[in-house]
Scaffold this motif. Structure first.
Motif, mmCIF file in Angstrom:
data_model
loop_
_atom_site.group_PDB
_atom_site.id
_atom_site.type_symbol
_atom_site.label_atom_id
_atom_site.label_comp_id
_atom_site.label_asym_id
_atom_site.label_seq_id
_atom_site.Cartn_x
_atom_site.Cartn_y
_atom_site.Cartn_z
ATOM 1 N N ALA A 92 0.840 -1.197 0.000
ATOM 2 C CA ALA A 92 0.000 0.000 0.000
ATOM 3 C C ALA A 92 0.872 1.244 0.000
ATOM 4 O O ALA A 92 2.037 1.213 0.424
ATOM 5 N N LEU A 93 0.306 2.319 -0.476
ATOM 6 C CA LEU A 93 0.951 3.634 -0.451
ATOM 7 C C LEU A 93 -0.061 4.641 0.065
ATOM 8 O O LEU A 93 -1.191 4.696 -0.427
ATOM 9 N N LEU A 94 0.351 5.400 1.079
ATOM 10 C CA LEU A 94 -0.474 6.476 1.631
ATOM 11 C C LEU A 94 0.212 7.792 1.298
ATOM 12 O O LEU A 94 1.395 7.956 1.565
ATOM 13 N N SER A 95 -0.527 8.741 0.718
ATOM 14 C CA SER A 95 0.102 9.978 0.252
ATOM 15 C C SER A 95 -0.727 11.198 0.627
ATOM 16 O O SER A 95 -1.942 11.231 0.404
ATOM 17 N N ARG A 96 -0.047 12.208 1.171
ATOM 18 C CA ARG A 96 -0.714 13.483 1.411
ATOM 19 C C ARG A 96 -0.704 14.350 0.152
ATOM 20 O O ARG A 96 -1.328 15.400 0.108
ATOM 21 N N TRP A 97 0.032 13.902 -0.886
ATOM 22 C CA TRP A 97 0.063 14.570 -2.175
ATOM 23 C C TRP A 97 -0.791 13.789 -3.172
ATOM 24 O O TRP A 97 -0.972 12.583 -3.028
ATOM 25 N N PRO A 98 -1.313 14.469 -4.214
ATOM 26 C CA PRO A 98 -2.201 13.783 -5.167
ATOM 27 C C PRO A 98 -1.503 12.634 -5.898
ATOM 28 O O PRO A 98 -0.360 12.752 -6.315
ATOM 29 N N VAL A 99 -2.227 11.533 -6.046
ATOM 30 C CA VAL A 99 -1.740 10.383 -6.803
ATOM 31 C C VAL A 99 -2.343 10.446 -8.198
ATOM 32 O O VAL A 99 -3.568 10.368 -8.363
ATOM 33 N N LEU A 100 -1.496 10.580 -9.205
ATOM 34 C CA LEU A 100 -1.977 10.683 -10.588
ATOM 35 C C LEU A 100 -2.416 9.340 -11.152
ATOM 36 O O LEU A 100 -3.430 9.234 -11.841
ATOM 37 N N ALA A 101 -1.610 8.301 -10.894
ATOM 38 C CA ALA A 101 -1.886 6.979 -11.453
ATOM 39 C C ALA A 101 -1.162 5.932 -10.626
ATOM 40 O O ALA A 101 -0.199 6.239 -9.912
ATOM 41 N N HIS A 102 -1.623 4.693 -10.733
ATOM 42 C CA HIS A 102 -0.927 3.606 -10.045
ATOM 43 C C HIS A 102 -1.175 2.298 -10.786
ATOM 44 O O HIS A 102 -2.159 2.156 -11.516
ATOM 45 N N GLN A 103 -0.252 1.364 -10.598
ATOM 46 C CA GLN A 103 -0.360 0.064 -11.241
ATOM 47 C C GLN A 103 0.385 -0.978 -10.408
ATOM 48 O O GLN A 103 1.171 -0.644 -9.519
ATOM 49 N N HIS A 104 0.121 -2.240 -10.751
ATOM 50 C CA HIS A 104 0.715 -3.363 -10.023
ATOM 51 C C HIS A 104 1.363 -4.309 -11.015
ATOM 52 O O HIS A 104 0.886 -4.464 -12.140
ATOM 53 N N ARG A 115 4.416 -12.486 -4.614
ATOM 54 C CA ARG A 115 5.024 -11.170 -4.396
ATOM 55 C C ARG A 115 4.613 -10.223 -5.520
ATOM 56 O O ARG A 115 4.280 -10.639 -6.620
ATOM 57 N N GLY A 116 4.671 -8.919 -5.235
ATOM 58 C CA GLY A 116 4.329 -7.937 -6.256
ATOM 59 C C GLY A 116 4.950 -6.595 -5.959
ATOM 60 O O GLY A 116 5.490 -6.361 -4.880
ATOM 61 N N LEU A 117 4.887 -5.716 -6.940
ATOM 62 C CA LEU A 117 5.321 -4.335 -6.746
ATOM 63 C C LEU A 117 4.149 -3.399 -7.032
ATOM 64 O O LEU A 117 3.280 -3.696 -7.857
ATOM 65 N N LEU A 118 4.127 -2.300 -6.333
ATOM 66 C CA LEU A 118 3.128 -1.256 -6.514
ATOM 67 C C LEU A 118 3.822 0.004 -7.001
ATOM 68 O O LEU A 118 4.759 0.479 -6.345
ATOM 69 N N HIS A 119 3.391 0.522 -8.143
ATOM 70 C CA HIS A 119 3.985 1.735 -8.712
ATOM 71 C C HIS A 119 2.944 2.840 -8.717
ATOM 72 O O HIS A 119 1.816 2.643 -9.171
ATOM 73 N N ALA A 120 3.307 3.996 -8.200
ATOM 74 C CA ALA A 120 2.416 5.148 -8.189
ATOM 75 C C ALA A 120 3.168 6.389 -8.659
ATOM 76 O O ALA A 120 4.367 6.540 -8.387
ATOM 77 N N GLU A 121 2.462 7.247 -9.356
ATOM 78 C CA GLU A 121 2.999 8.544 -9.746
ATOM 79 C C GLU A 121 2.320 9.610 -8.895
ATOM 80 O O GLU A 121 1.094 9.729 -8.900
ATOM 81 N N VAL A 122 3.111 10.355 -8.145
ATOM 82 C CA VAL A 122 2.597 11.314 -7.173
ATOM 83 C C VAL A 122 3.089 12.712 -7.537
ATOM 84 O O VAL A 122 4.248 12.888 -7.930
ATOM 85 N N VAL A 123 2.227 13.701 -7.402
ATOM 86 C CA VAL A 123 2.610 15.085 -7.668
ATOM 87 C C VAL A 123 2.990 15.742 -6.350
ATOM 88 O O VAL A 123 2.145 15.950 -5.481
ATOM 89 N N VAL A 124 4.276 16.050 -6.199
ATOM 90 C CA VAL A 124 4.813 16.624 -4.962
ATOM 91 C C VAL A 124 5.365 18.007 -5.266
ATOM 92 O O VAL A 124 6.248 18.154 -6.108
ATOM 93 N N HIS A 125 4.837 19.019 -4.605
ATOM 94 C CA HIS A 125 5.253 20.400 -4.851
ATOM 95 C C HIS A 125 5.207 20.724 -6.348
ATOM 96 O O HIS A 125 6.098 21.386 -6.897
#
Length: 244
Positions: A92-104, A115-125
């Motif tokens: 899991a990923l918890l973000s105080r910044w907006p998450v644009l997209a995510h995939q597994h 097992r797996g990986l979680l990829h997220a694109e986050v907009v920070v500043h």
């Protein structure tokens, strides 16, 4: 300055102990995640649901653990790694910044470990930052193949000039992962080892945050009884500065 604080934490499915003496720690973990005060929290061994534990614990949360642990105002992203007889769990990923997209992506190497990986694109500043949450296998040869798959994923899915963070439980206390990541310019803190496992008497560092395109300012590991009671791992926190 554009700072970014990221934490990684294997929460052991929110339960500690074995057999009849096992205890529910998910409510304490909720308070702990808030105390981390991280912009992004990367979690491993997160339950989406588990029918047997729901029946055993009177105060089992109604929400999936990722949503339950997310502080107010945070976005929670969860993807399943393993489906078991009574439920499922993953990253899991918890973000105080907006998450644009995510995939597994499934990185299972054999049928005994999912097992797996979680990829997220986050907009920070205002800047796009890619974050990959991983939990590698227990067998060394499996980890080698999983890292190779992870590197192929990075080259395929993430722009070479994009800021990138790879965080999680690597189940590795050697230098094999570090050397592999250096081939794509991913680096961890180069100071003294920050032992995270086992939490009661930490001897080795299994949990890391690797970065590319960000300046690492420092790392820390919270310690003490309140932390080792909640999971068999301690959390690791890393501070970064984003390029202007």
């Amino acid at each position: 300055m554009n700072h970014l604080r990221i934490a990684t934490y294997n929460i052991h499915k929110g339960v500690q102990g074995i057999g009849p003496s096992r205890r529910l720690e998910i409510h304490n973990l909720g308070l702990a995640v808030e105390q981390l005060d991280a912009d992004i929290v990367c979690l491993q061994e997160v339950r989406k649901m588990h029918r047997r534990e729901e029946q055993h614990f009177a105060h089992w949360p109604e929400l999936p653990q990722a949503d339950f642990l997310a502080p107010q105002g945070y976005e929670a992203v969860y993807r399943t790694n393993a489906i078991t007889r009574h439920g499922e769990h993953g990253n899991a990923l918890l973000s105080r910044w907006p998450v644009l997209a995510h995939q597994h992506e499934d990185i299972s190497d054999h049928r005994f470990e999912q097992r797996g990986l979680l990829h997220a694109e986050v907009v920070v500043h205002g800047k796009s930052v890619h974050v990959v949450v991983v939990h590698l296998g227990l067998i060394r040869a499996s980890r080698t193949r999983q890292v190779e798959q992870l590197l192929r994923f990075i080259k395929r899915e993430i722009p070479a000039d994009a800021p990138l963070l790879v965080a999680g439980d690597f189940n590795d206390w050697g230098v094999a992962v570090q050397r592999a990541f250096e081939t794509v310019n991913l680096k961890s803190f180069e100071g003294a080892q920050q032992a995270t496992f086992p939490s009661r008497l930490p001897l080795v560092q299994l949990d890391y945050v690797y970065a590319r395109g960000l300046k690492l300012l420092g790392v820390q590991v919270p310690r003490g009884r309140i932390w080792w009671r909640m999971s068999d791992h301690l959390p690791l926190i890393a501070e970064f500065e984003l390029a202007a």
